[in-house]
Design a protein around this motif. Structure first.
Motif, mmCIF file in Angstrom:
data_model
loop_
_atom_site.group_PDB
_atom_site.id
_atom_site.type_symbol
_atom_site.label_atom_id
_atom_site.label_comp_id
_atom_site.label_asym_id
_atom_site.label_seq_id
_atom_site.Cartn_x
_atom_site.Cartn_y
_atom_site.Cartn_z
ATOM 1 N N THR A 160 38.842 35.332 61.073
ATOM 2 C CA THR A 160 39.439 34.859 59.820
ATOM 3 C C THR A 160 38.343 34.334 58.902
ATOM 4 N N ILE A 161 38.541 34.563 57.603
ATOM 5 C CA ILE A 161 37.588 34.160 56.576
ATOM 6 C C ILE A 161 38.252 33.093 55.720
ATOM 7 N N CYS A 162 37.611 31.920 55.611
ATOM 8 C CA CYS A 162 38.223 30.770 54.930
ATOM 9 C C CYS A 162 37.356 30.319 53.749
ATOM 10 N N PRO A 163 37.541 30.921 52.567
ATOM 11 C CA PRO A 163 36.758 30.495 51.403
ATOM 12 C C PRO A 163 37.450 29.387 50.618
ATOM 13 N N PRO A 164 36.679 28.539 49.900
ATOM 14 C CA PRO A 164 37.284 27.572 48.979
ATOM 15 C C PRO A 164 37.490 28.245 47.614
ATOM 16 N N LEU A 165 37.207 27.537 46.518
ATOM 17 C CA LEU A 165 37.310 28.117 45.182
ATOM 18 C C LEU A 165 36.396 29.338 45.083
ATOM 19 N N VAL A 166 36.952 30.481 44.650
ATOM 20 C CA VAL A 166 36.191 31.734 44.597
ATOM 21 C C VAL A 166 35.916 32.108 43.146
ATOM 22 N N LEU A 167 34.639 32.072 42.773
ATOM 23 C CA LEU A 167 34.201 32.473 41.432
ATOM 24 C C LEU A 167 33.482 33.816 41.522
ATOM 25 N N GLY A 168 33.309 34.472 40.384
ATOM 26 C CA GLY A 168 32.533 35.707 40.387
ATOM 27 C C GLY A 168 33.058 36.702 39.374
ATOM 28 N N PRO A 169 32.333 37.814 39.198
ATOM 29 C CA PRO A 169 32.681 38.772 38.149
ATOM 30 C C PRO A 169 34.085 39.334 38.324
ATOM 31 N N ILE A 170 34.815 39.408 37.210
ATOM 32 C CA ILE A 170 36.143 40.005 37.269
ATOM 33 C C ILE A 170 35.996 41.525 37.375
ATOM 34 N N VAL A 171 37.044 42.155 37.887
ATOM 35 C CA VAL A 171 37.035 43.604 38.092
ATOM 36 C C VAL A 171 37.757 44.241 36.912
ATOM 37 N N HIS A 172 37.001 44.922 36.070
ATOM 38 C CA HIS A 172 37.527 45.373 34.779
ATOM 39 C C HIS A 172 38.729 46.298 34.903
ATOM 40 N N TYR A 173 38.733 47.169 35.898
ATOM 41 C CA TYR A 173 39.816 48.139 35.971
ATOM 42 C C TYR A 173 41.127 47.522 36.479
ATOM 43 N N LEU A 174 41.070 46.289 36.964
ATOM 44 C CA LEU A 174 42.280 45.627 37.460
ATOM 45 C C LEU A 174 42.676 44.419 36.634
ATOM 46 N N ASN A 175 41.709 43.777 36.004
ATOM 47 C CA ASN A 175 41.975 42.481 35.391
ATOM 48 C C ASN A 175 41.898 42.504 33.871
ATOM 49 N N SER A 176 42.832 41.830 33.233
ATOM 50 C CA SER A 176 42.677 41.443 31.838
ATOM 51 C C SER A 176 42.323 39.958 31.851
ATOM 52 N N LEU A 177 41.944 39.433 30.702
ATOM 53 C CA LEU A 177 41.615 38.001 30.660
ATOM 54 C C LEU A 177 42.859 37.140 30.880
ATOM 55 N N ASP A 178 44.028 37.732 30.682
ATOM 56 C CA ASP A 178 45.274 36.987 30.908
ATOM 57 C C ASP A 178 45.682 37.009 32.374
ATOM 58 N N ALA A 179 45.116 37.949 33.122
ATOM 59 C CA ALA A 179 45.529 38.117 34.523
ATOM 60 C C ALA A 179 44.308 38.127 35.423
ATOM 61 N N ILE A 180 43.671 36.974 35.554
ATOM 62 C CA ILE A 180 42.526 36.864 36.453
ATOM 63 C C ILE A 180 42.847 35.834 37.522
ATOM 64 N N ASN A 181 42.062 35.847 38.589
ATOM 65 C CA ASN A 181 42.353 34.923 39.682
ATOM 66 C C ASN A 181 42.258 33.473 39.198
ATOM 67 N N THR A 182 43.025 32.621 39.839
ATOM 68 C CA THR A 182 43.162 31.230 39.398
ATOM 69 C C THR A 182 41.816 30.526 39.307
ATOM 70 N N SER A 183 40.926 30.762 40.269
ATOM 71 C CA SER A 183 39.636 30.072 40.292
ATOM 72 C C SER A 183 38.810 30.382 39.050
ATOM 73 N N ASN A 184 38.834 31.644 38.614
ATOM 74 C CA ASN A 184 38.031 32.050 37.460
ATOM 75 C C ASN A 184 38.618 31.597 36.131
ATOM 76 N N GLN A 185 39.861 31.140 36.142
ATOM 77 C CA GLN A 185 40.491 30.745 34.876
ATOM 78 C C GLN A 185 39.730 29.612 34.202
ATOM 79 N N ARG A 186 39.124 28.741 34.996
ATOM 80 C CA ARG A 186 38.397 27.615 34.388
ATOM 81 C C ARG A 186 37.199 28.111 33.590
#
Length: 334
Positions: free
Chosen positions: A188-214
């Motif tokens: 099992t992999i247990c990460p905390p807050l996950v930051l990093g480049p968004i994936v353009h073909y899947l994400n818009s700025l309105d629909a990004i992972n919660t951690s990157n919203q900040r």
């Protein structure tokens, strides 16, 4: 050719795992909820032949037998990376809408693999620091030895249901292996807050992972008048989390182990300062340098030695991660 099934293929972490799997030469099949999402993944990798990258549709991972057909394959799968989690917007009943689906989504795929994919040697499951964290009283040191002490009753509080779901789902996976003695082991992999480049073909700025919203909110000027509280003061780069999943199937010693995948400490103020340093053109959007840092002087210690020694991880620095995250957002019009 070693063949891997990756569940939840259109998720933030999973999209980066796809790239690592392909770079490492694995034949990769991803599960997605719709034809549209599957095609987006294929179209984003135009140079990869279809026998190296394909998808199967699993509409609802919490349904009984959801993965029964997905785990059947010719040639058969060698490994499964399970990142999928139940997807829904409304929590009216925390048990029915969140806790049960999270647990069933995890135990369900393990049951399907045991019944229909005897060739699978290892299953790597995406858990979370939420399954390690003690929100009421931090210990002096966090490592893989810690478990969130949340009770089933406490987890029915809407504010705590996410942490409860991650804790009980991971515990259910370990209990399944202990009781059922399947043909595979798990990591099992247990990460905390996950930051990093968004994936353009899947994400818009309105629909990004919660951690990157900040980060998005900072570069859009939403924190210009002051920063929100940081929350949990530890973080990791999504590319390091993705590599951890793949290394957990490549390294024999990773079997039967939990991995606390964490790069180090951060605060929202430190993120803002990193943006200021790497993208000075965004200065006018950022809060003043005089904004106080809420990083505590008595913060808990963290031990990521198992992930470094067994998986060979070398963690990225916060400034590098923030810079590439901002760059990826500017490319889609932030």
């Amino acid at each position: 050719m070693v063949k891997v099934l990756l569940t939840g293929g259109s998720g933030f972490i999973a999209a980066h795992i796809v790239d690592v799997l392909l770079q490492h030469g694995f034949e990769t099949v991803v599960t997605v909820r719709s034809e549209e999402k599957g095609k987006r993944i294929i179209d984003a990798h135009p140079d990869i032949p279809k026998e190296k990258l394909s998808y199967v549709i699993v509409k609802d991972v919490a349904q009984d037998g959801a993965f029964n057909e997905a785990v059947k394959s010719t040639p058969p799968f060698d490994y499964v990376l399970h990142t999928a989690s139940p997807f829904h917007y409304n929590i009216n009943d925390p048990v029915k809408d969140f806790l049960d689906p999270a647990i069933k989504g995890t135990t369900g795929i393990l049951k399907s693999i045991k019944a229909y994919a005897p060739s699978v040697k290892r299953v790597v499951i995406t858990s979370s620091f939420a399954a390690i964290l003690n929100g009421d009283k931090h210990p002096k040191l966090y490592s893989e030895q810690n478990w969130n002490p949340i009770t089933w009753e406490e987890a029915q509080d809407h504010a705590k249901v996410y942490r409860g779901s991650k804790t009980f789902a991971e515990k259910a996976a370990w209990e399944f292996v202990e009781k059922e003695r399947p043909n595979f082991d798990i990591s099992t992999i247990c990460p905390p807050l996950v930051l990093g480049p968004i994936v353009h073909y899947l994400n818009s700025l309105d629909a990004i992972n919660t951690s990157n919203q900040r980060v998005r909110d900072m570069i859009q000027g939403k924190f210009k008048d002051g920063l929100s509280p940081t929350g949990v003061f530890i973080w990791v780069d999504v590319r390091d989390v993705a590599l951890a999943h793949v290394r957990a199937i490549e390294v024999a010693e990773a079997g039967g182990k939990r991995f606390f995948v964490v790069a180090g400490y951060y605060s929202n103020k430190q993120v803002a300062d990193a943006i200021r340093e790497t993208h000075p053109q965004l200065e006018s959007k950022l809060p003043s340098t005089e904004v106080p840092d809420d990083f505590p002087s008595d913060v808990y210690e963290i031990d990521n030695s198992r992930s470094r020694e067994i998986l060979g991880l070398k963690y990225r620095a916060l400034k590098e991660t923030v810079s590439s995250t901002v760059e990826s957002m500017l490319e889609v019009g932030a």
